[in-house]
Design an enzyme around this catalytic site. Structure first.
Site, PDB file in Angstrom:
ATOM      1  N   LYS A   1      52.716  41.416  46.254  1.00  0.00           N
ATOM      2  CA  LYS A   1      51.796  42.600  46.270  1.00  0.00           C
ATOM      3  C   LYS A   1      52.141  43.624  47.156  1.00  0.00           C
ATOM      4  CE  LYS A   1      47.960  39.635  44.209  1.00  0.00           C
ATOM      5  NZ  LYS A   1      48.769  38.294  44.203  1.00  0.00           N
TER       6      LYS A   1
HETATM    7  C1  LIG Z   1      48.522  37.438  42.996  1.00  0.00           C
HETATM    8  C2  LIG Z   1      49.384  36.337  42.889  1.00  0.00           C
HETATM    9  C3  LIG Z   1      49.888  35.873  41.780  1.00  0.00           C
HETATM   10  C4  LIG Z   1      49.378  36.289  40.560  1.00  0.00           C
HETATM   11  O1  LIG Z   1      49.525  37.744  40.172  1.00  0.00           O
HETATM   12  P1  LIG Z   1      48.951  38.380  38.954  1.00  0.00           P
HETATM   13  O2  LIG Z   1      49.476  39.922  39.046  1.00  0.00           O
HETATM   14  O3  LIG Z   1      47.382  38.434  39.446  1.00  0.00           O
HETATM   15  O4  LIG Z   1      48.997  37.591  37.712  1.00  0.00           O
HETATM   16  C5  LIG Z   1      50.968  34.972  41.718  1.00  0.00           C
HETATM   17  N1  LIG Z   1      51.523  34.461  42.956  1.00  0.00           N
HETATM   18  C6  LIG Z   1      50.987  35.013  43.894  1.00  0.00           C
HETATM   19  C7  LIG Z   1      51.733  34.607  45.204  1.00  0.00           C
HETATM   20  C8  LIG Z   1      50.044  35.730  43.968  1.00  0.00           C
HETATM   21  O5  LIG Z   1      49.889  36.356  45.302  1.00  0.00           O
END
Ligand SMILES: *Cc1c(COP(=O)(O)O)cnc(C)c1O
Length: 436
Positions: free
Chosen positions: A107
């Site tokens: 993210k």
């Molecule tokens: C947010 C997150 C996900 C899921 O991703 P999405 O784009 O919401 O499907 C998977 N793994 C981790 C470590 C995350 O922080």
């Protein structure tokens, strides 16, 4: 280029408006009106480009009509202050490591890009904008760190009390400055509901300028396409993908990452198919099997960033493929794994290869293990560093196996500061109104 709402009621808006508003007035998600394709030649030489160079080419296909080249290059280069390497794990399975950024999760890419886009579009405008972000763990830290110290922008992080790991919590409750953490007595879905209700509260929006940094914002999910292209380039560089089909497994919660991968494919990236890996929150897994989409309250798992019962980006996937279940199924297959399976996978991968999967990446690995054919190359997204889930990892592998990166050790020294609120909208609204 204009951005339209998946609900098709509100009128299309400019990129700047889509980035500032986050969610369309009709409750829909913004989508670019067109998806431009790369010339196939691009893929023949892409392995000679760096991650930043590739990302700029991808960004330009979306944003070149709206942001001058030099500004866009600066935004891309500032965002990508770290690499997203692809490393071999075993046989034909590779890990796309997305945890080398400041908060050690994928993210960081979207959050850093969005912070810079928002600053770009707000330049010249007066007043404060408040970014609301609901988090099940990693979004909050990535957004808070991405926006830390940015003038004119305040960030409010809502998170479910007692349901994120201590390390995750420390990454967004210790920052101070323009970052406030709200500890909500409820689940992640409650946090998400509070945020969505605030956005559709017209009276509130007249008084407080609100925007979203969840993966619903176009400036957060589109840049996630960057690392899919980079993965292709880095695989080619290491001798893979010279003819064989490429399968990508995406550990999914709100389906932002999966949506970005599908966009990359629409732009011409040669992915033969995707596997959407779910933990026990299997709403999309069931949709892919039955054609029925039935959101449900989330259940807690050890892959907690994927504990989502009503994935917000799913509307984008439906829109992208004209709501055709048939079409979606040919591109995305489902996979589901419970906590026991995740633990077994982490242990097995570590014992047989030495590689450390975090609980989310393990869902992707297990999906490839089950569904990858011998003549295909598979890549799973390793979405966070395993050290972000220390107690879970220690329970599975024992102490002393997962090293604590310096970046995380530094966060652990900070002092937690948060405001506790109930899950009721009225109390959240009142708190927001008294912010200014
Ligand atoms: C947010 C997150 C996900 C899921 O991703 P999405 O784009 O919401 O499907 C998977 N793994 C981790 C470590 C995350 O922080």
């Amino acid at each position: 280029m204009k951005y339209y709402s998946t609900s098709k009621i509100s009128s299309p808006v400019s990129l700047g408006e889509a980035v500032i508003r986050g969610l369309a007035g009709d409750g829909g998600l913004y989508m670019p009106e067109r998806i431009k394709r790369f010339d196939p030649d691009f893929f023949r030489s892409v392995h000679r480009l760096t991650f930043q160079e590739i990302a700029f080419e991808v960004a330009a296909l979306f944003f070149d009509e709206d942001i001058p080249e030099d500004d866009l290059r600066t935004i891309v280069n500032d965002t990508l202050s770290f690499e997203c390497p692809v490393v071999p794990v075993t046989g034909n399975i590779w890990s796309l490591e997305l945890f080398h950024g400041p908060t050690l999760a994928f993210k960081d890419v979207g959050a850093r890009f969005m912070a810079r886009m928002l600053r770009y579009f707000l330049m010249g405008e007066n007043g404060q904008v408040t970014v609301l972000v609901a988090t099940s763990g990693d979004t909050g830290s990535a957004v808070a760190n991405g926006f830390l110290g940015v003038d004119g922008i305040r960030v409010v992080v809502l998170y479910p009390k007692g349901k994120v790991s201590q390390i995750q919590e420390k990454q967004f409750t210790t920052l101070g400055h323009n970052i406030t953490a709200l500890e909500v007595d409820g689940t992640f879905d409650d946090c998400q509901r509070l945020v969505k209700t605030a956005f559709s509260d017209e009276a509130l929006n007249k008084r407080v300028a609100l925007t979203s940094a969840n993966s619903i914002n176009v400036a957060r999910f589109l840049p996630q396409a960057f690392y899919y292209f980079n993965a292709f380039a880095r695989l080619r560089e290491q001798g893979a993908l010279h003819g064989e089909a490429w399968v990508v497994a995406v550990p999914s919660g709100n389906f932002g990452n999966q949506t970005a991968g599908l966009f990359a494919r629409e732009m011409g990236l040669p992915v033969s198919r995707f596997i959407a890996a779910n933990n026990s929150n299997d709403v999309v897994f069931k949709y892919l099997k039955t054609g029925k989409y039935e959101p449900r309250p989330s259940v807690e798992t050890i892959a907690n960033a994927m504990d989502v019962g009503a994935p917000s980006n799913f509307a984008r996937i439906l829109d992208l493929y004209g709501h055709s279940w048939q079409k979606i199924r040919t591109l995305v297959s489902g996979f589901r794994i419970d906590d026991k399976g995740i633990k077994e996978t982490i242990r097995r991968v570590h014992d047989t290869t030495g590689y450390l999967c975090d609980p989310h990446g393990a869902c992707g690995y297990a999906a490839l293990e089950e569904q990858l054919n011998k003549d295909e190359t598979g890549t799973f997204l390793e979405t966070a560093h395993p050290a972000k889930f220390t107690s879970t990892m220690e329970e599975i592998l024992g102490k002393g196996i997962v090293p604590l990166p310096d970046k995380l050790a530094a966060f652990m020294k900070g002092k937690k500061q948060s405001v506790e609120i109930s899950g009721k909208y009225a109390s959240f609204r009142e708190w927001l109104e008294h912010l200014q």
